[in-house]
Design a protein around this motif. Structure first.
Motif, PDB file in Angstrom:
ATOM      1  N   LEU A 163       0.866  -1.224  -0.003  1.00  0.00           N
ATOM      2  CA  LEU A 163      -0.075  -0.052   0.055  1.00  0.00           C
ATOM      3  C   LEU A 163       0.789   1.354   0.170  1.00  0.00           C
ATOM      4  CD1 LEU A 163      -2.520  -1.232   2.907  1.00  0.00           C
ATOM      5  CD2 LEU A 163      -2.827  -1.187   0.282  1.00  0.00           C
ATOM      6  N   SER A 164       2.102   1.140  -0.468  1.00  0.00           N
ATOM      7  CA  SER A 164       3.158   2.247  -0.298  1.00  0.00           C
ATOM      8  C   SER A 164       2.606   3.426  -1.346  1.00  0.00           C
ATOM      9  CB  SER A 164       4.514   1.889  -0.699  1.00  0.00           C
ATOM     10  OG  SER A 164       4.591   1.561  -2.003  1.00  0.00           O
ATOM     11  N   HIS A 165       3.282   4.492  -0.799  1.00  0.00           N
ATOM     12  CA  HIS A 165       3.100   5.891  -1.679  1.00  0.00           C
ATOM     13  C   HIS A 165       1.482   6.183  -2.056  1.00  0.00           C
ATOM     14  CE1 HIS A 165       7.237   4.557  -2.457  1.00  0.00           C
ATOM     15  NE2 HIS A 165       7.564   5.693  -2.738  1.00  0.00           N
ATOM     16  N   ASN A 166       0.828   6.262  -0.938  1.00  0.00           N
ATOM     17  CA  ASN A 166      -0.520   6.822  -1.112  1.00  0.00           C
ATOM     18  C   ASN A 166      -0.684   7.827   0.154  1.00  0.00           C
ATOM     19  OD1 ASN A 166      -2.581   5.450  -3.020  1.00  0.00           O
ATOM     20  ND2 ASN A 166      -1.331   3.565  -2.063  1.00  0.00           N
ATOM     21  N   THR A 167      -1.920   8.354   0.546  1.00  0.00           N
ATOM     22  CA  THR A 167      -1.627   9.308   1.800  1.00  0.00           C
ATOM     23  C   THR A 167      -2.760   8.611   2.676  1.00  0.00           C
ATOM     24  OG1 THR A 167      -3.765  10.404   0.624  1.00  0.00           O
ATOM     25  CG2 THR A 167      -1.631  11.287   0.110  1.00  0.00           C
ATOM     26  N   PHE A 168      -2.559   7.294   2.942  1.00  0.00           N
ATOM     27  CA  PHE A 168      -3.217   6.534   4.277  1.00  0.00           C
ATOM     28  C   PHE A 168      -2.367   7.075   5.602  1.00  0.00           C
ATOM     29  CE2 PHE A 168      -3.534   3.009   1.236  1.00  0.00           C
ATOM     30  CZ  PHE A 168      -4.956   3.196   1.144  1.00  0.00           C
TER      31      PHE A 168
END
Length: 851
Positions: free
Chosen positions: A565-570
């Motif tokens: 789930l990397s490089h998102n804005t979670f």
């Protein structure tokens, strides 16, 4: 009334008579059927005892195959036993084939009591462990002269290939395949002149320098000698041509030196099946001896490295149904007109052609109205051109594989007319334009690494889709909801495109195992419909615009192995129950806004420990259709972005939580993840010490703890990580001497910045020497101060002094009499001290005057 009753009586009598005559006639016509079912036969006592003696030699019967074999019972009714009235009720067939059991059902040895079965014609003991204690095949089998059928395949016999099989002159069928014999094939096999079927394939290490004995098998129809070494045999076609009855010749992986022979007068007019695969010939394909065999139905030449133009004679093999010319080193060309091969069903040319034009190639395929071509496979053949729009003559196709070529243009719209098409593989080409409507029969649609653009059709109209792989294209717009109608979907890859919007809500995908949507512009919160996707194994939503906190139910996705789930804005905390994913082997939450603590219950991740057996049958789900050239996702490891494909998934064990806002310490429980190979916690706000037991993570290859607030010493156990090939501890607050070790010294040579930003580290390989070596007196003091017992002692002494002082002060403030007495005592001490000082001074002055 009487007339009706009379008619009824007459009909009843007529029906009864007809039934009687039918039964009599039927009984006269079916005497053989009764004998086959053992209805009228009775077991010969001597043969029953022989069979019971055979059962006595069985030490294990895992499937109760011989449960019906009981003393005093009719042996003709036992499982696997057949008797015949024509021989007086004698046993003629013993069929104990164990091929349909998961494990070999019978373990033990073959009893010589079988010699008492004088009329036995059929003996099948295949797929059982009946090799006995010494592993050799019993010699007495060579004395069972009545045998016509003998099958001992998959019985792990060892030793030299026995010659006594040549005594069974009545044999018509002999199968010794997949045994572990070695040595040389005996010429006595040529005595089996009645043999129709001979299978000697895939034995352990058997060779033959002379196959002339085969020419004595005058009625032979089937011969399989695959994996028998025939590297000195040059007269194969001549020997085979002496047996005109031959229909099947299978000589795969035999080290045959050549197929460059000629036959003056062809007798092989019945030959239907020729398999020469896996023999390195390396000569022109046109010089082979078999091109004039027009009766051929199946021709396998894969892995033979034949080169040059395929001869036009192929177009005259009108009986051909299956052609395999794959994996021949891209050195052949094919311009043959195949229009008349109306019976051709499958054609494999994988990695064999040096070049070709796809338009011309398709136009030369069978043009018959009754064409049965169902499989066309020609990947990695440097084919160019555009696929023709018309596909009327190949509408019978079920599988079309043209991956890794240079085919350009649009996906042919005529694909819609291929109502039988199930597998469409066009990955790694130069296709452009929009994806058309798909046939409803389609199950696999793979077009990764092309130049496809535009939006997907609103109605895909392919309810049977199992694999939809669209990665590495330029497809735009939103994913249509019609994709959710594919309830059989197992592999959905939308990665590396220009998709936007939210993923469609697809709760009716119970079989979904792989969902790859990375490198797009998808937005929205973590897809709620995934809560019902209990079969999901691989989830990659990285490099998108997803936001919000991760749901607490993420721990319910119990089959998940890969979570990327990397490089998102979670944001928010890492859900504690993410550690309920006991099969998880790769977790990547890097480059988000996640805060809070690292869950301390990491030891629950059994998929990263030795508790999880690798290579189990459950891992077979990774073997689903993958494009060899496709990278499933990238991983930051060893300070580099590594690409991982299908074959690297099972071995990939890692955690990447870098580039977040995590606080607190590194939980000690992380060291229980014994097969973790990659741990990246860099660029966070972690504090505290590095776990002292980190050296127990023996499989660690890459460890990055840089850019945090870690303090304390570097654990000495770090030098125990013998597989470590990358280490970065830079920009922390680490102190003390750097542990020594050959592995750590090598890592420093490759990455000299691994300790930067830790000003209190000292010792080799740094130029800064530790204080205990340069200043021993201070070093002893520092060592004393660092000693835990000394620190506790001085801390207690100072604390006691402070407490006593405060107690005395309080007493003096609140007790008047004590205060008067205390100051009186102070005045008295002061007066005496003053007198002592004056007297001492006077004495010293007088001594000085005297001197």
């Amino acid at each position: 009334m009487h007339r009706s009753a009379a008619r009824f009586t007459f009909l009843l009598i007529a029906v009864t008579c007809c039934s009687f005559f039918f039964l009599v006639a039927h009984a006269q016509k079916q005497p053989a059927l009764a004998s086959e079912n053992n209805v009228s036969t009775r077991c010969v006592p001597r043969e029953r005892e022989a069979l019971l003696a055979f059962k006595h030699g069985i030490s294990n019967d895992s499937t109760n195959l011989l449960a019906s074999w009981r003393p005093g019972q009719d042996c003709c009714r036992w499982t696997g036993v057949t008797c015949s009235n024509q021989t007086g009720g004698h046993v003629v067939k013993l069929d104990l084939n164990g091929a349909f059991s998961f494990y070999p059902p019978l373990v033990g040895q073959i009893s010589p009591s079988l010699l008492s079965l004088d009329y036995l014609e059929y003996l099948d003991l295949s797929s059982n462990n009946l090799e006995g204690s010494n592993g050799s095949v019993p010699e007495f089998l060579g004395s069972m002269k009545s045998l016509r059928h003998l099958d001992l395949s998959y019985v792990p016999f060892s030793g030299r290939f026995p010659s006594h099989f040549g005594n069974l002159t009545n044999l018509e069928y002999l199968d010794l395949s997949f045994t572990t014999f070695f040595g040389t094939l005996p010429p006595q096999l040529g005595n089996l002149s009645k043999l129709l079927h001979l299978d000697l394939s895939w034995m352990q290490s058997v060779q033959s320098t002379d196959i002339s004995w085969i020419s004595h098998l005058h009625v032979l129809e089937y011969i399989d000698m695959s994996n028998i070494t025939l590297n000195s045999i040059v007269n194969l076609p001549i020997v085979a041509n002496m047996i005109p009855t031959l229909k099947h010749i299978i000589l795969s992986n035999c080290s045959l030196p050549s197929a460059n022979q000629s036959i003056t007068h062809l007798n092989l007019t019945e030959l239907e099946d020729l398999d020469l695969s896996g023999n390195y010939f390396g000569h022109p394909v046109a010089s082979c001896w078999f091109w004039n065999v027009t009766s051929m139905k199946s021709l396998r030449l894969d892995g033979t490295y034949l080169h040059g133009p395929i001869p036009d004679a192929l177009g005259g093999m009108v009986s051909l149904q299956h052609l395999d010319f794959s994996y021949n080193g891209n050195a052949a060309t094919m311009n043959v007109d195949l229009n008349n091969l109306c019976k051709l069903q499958t054609m494999y040319l994988d990695r064999s052609l040096s070049s070709g034009n796809i338009t011309e190639f398709v136009e030369k395929l069978p043009q018959c109205a009754s064409s049965k071509l169902s499989v066309l496979s020609s990947p990695s053949n440097n084919m160019t051109g555009t696929f023709p729009n018309t596909m009327e003559h190949i509408i019978s196709l079920i599988t079309l594989i043209l991956t890794n070529n240079s085919i350009s243009g649009a996906i042919p719209p005529g694909i819609w007319n291929c109502t039988s098409l199930e597998y469409f593989h066009f990955g790694s080409n130069r296709l452009s334009g929009q994806i058309p409507l798909l046939p409803r029969s389609l199950r696999i649609f793979e077009v990764p690494m092309n130049f496809l653009s535009g939006v997907l059709p609103l109605e895909l109209e392919a309810p049977n889709l199992q694999n939809l792989i669209l990665s590495f294209n330029y497809i735009t717009g939103e994913v249509p909801r019609s994709i959710c109608e594919s309830q059989r979907m197992a592999f959905l890859d939308l990665s590396n495109n220009l998709f936007e919007g939210e993923l469609p809500h697809c709760p009716r995908m119970p079989n979904l195992r792989f969902l790859l949507a990375s490198n797009n512009s998808f937005t929205g919160k973590f897809p709620s419909w995934l809560q019902s996707s209990s079969s999901l194994i691989f989830l990659d939503l990285s490099w998108n615009k997803f936001y919000g906190s991760l749901p607490t139910w993420i721990g319910d996705m119990v089959n998940l192995r890969i979570l990327h789930l990397s490089h998102n804005t979670f944001d928010g905390d890492i859900p504690v129950n993410i550690t309920d994913l006991t099969r998880l082997q790769y977790l990547n939450l890097a480059a988000n806004n996640i805060s809070g603590l690292i869950p301390p219950s990491l030891s629950n991740l059994d998929g990263m420990t030795l508790k999880h057996p690798s290579g189990s049958s459950e891992d077979n789900s990774y073997s689903m259709a993958f494009d060899e050239s496709q990278d499933l996702f990238s991983l930051v490891m060893k300070s580099e972005v590594l690409k991982y494909g299908a074959h690297g998934l099972v071995a990939l064990i890692g955690i990447d939580l870098s580039l977040n806002n995590l606080t607190g310490g590194i939980p000690n429980e992380i060291t229980s993840l014994s097969i973790l190979s990659n741990l990246n916690l860099s660029w966070n706000h972690l504090s505290g010490k590095i776990p002292a037991n980190i050296g127990s993570m023996k499989s660690m290859e890459s460890l990055d703890l840089s850019r945090n607030n870690l303090s304390g010493d570097i654990p000495r156990s770090l030098s125990d990580l013998t597989y470590l090939s990358y280490l970065d501890l830079s920009y922390n607050n680490l102190t003390g001497m750097i542990p020594s070790g050959r592995q750590l010294d090598t890592l420093y040579t490759e990455n000299p910045s691994m300790y930067n930003g830790n000003s209190h580290l000292c010792g080799p390989p740094l130029q800064k020497n530790c204080s205990e070596k340069n200043e021993p007196e201070h070093g002893n003091q520092q060592e004393s101060e660092n000693d835990p017992d000394s620190v506790i002692f001085y801390y207690g002494l100072e604390s006691g002094f402070v407490v006593v002082s405060w107690v005395l002060l309080c007493v003096l403030i609140f007790k008047h009499a004590w205060r008067v007495a205390f100051f009186s005592l102070v005045d008295l001490v002061y007066d005496k001290l003053q007198m002592c000082v004056v007297a001492t001074w006077f004495s010293l002055a007088r001594r000085k005057t005297t001197n």
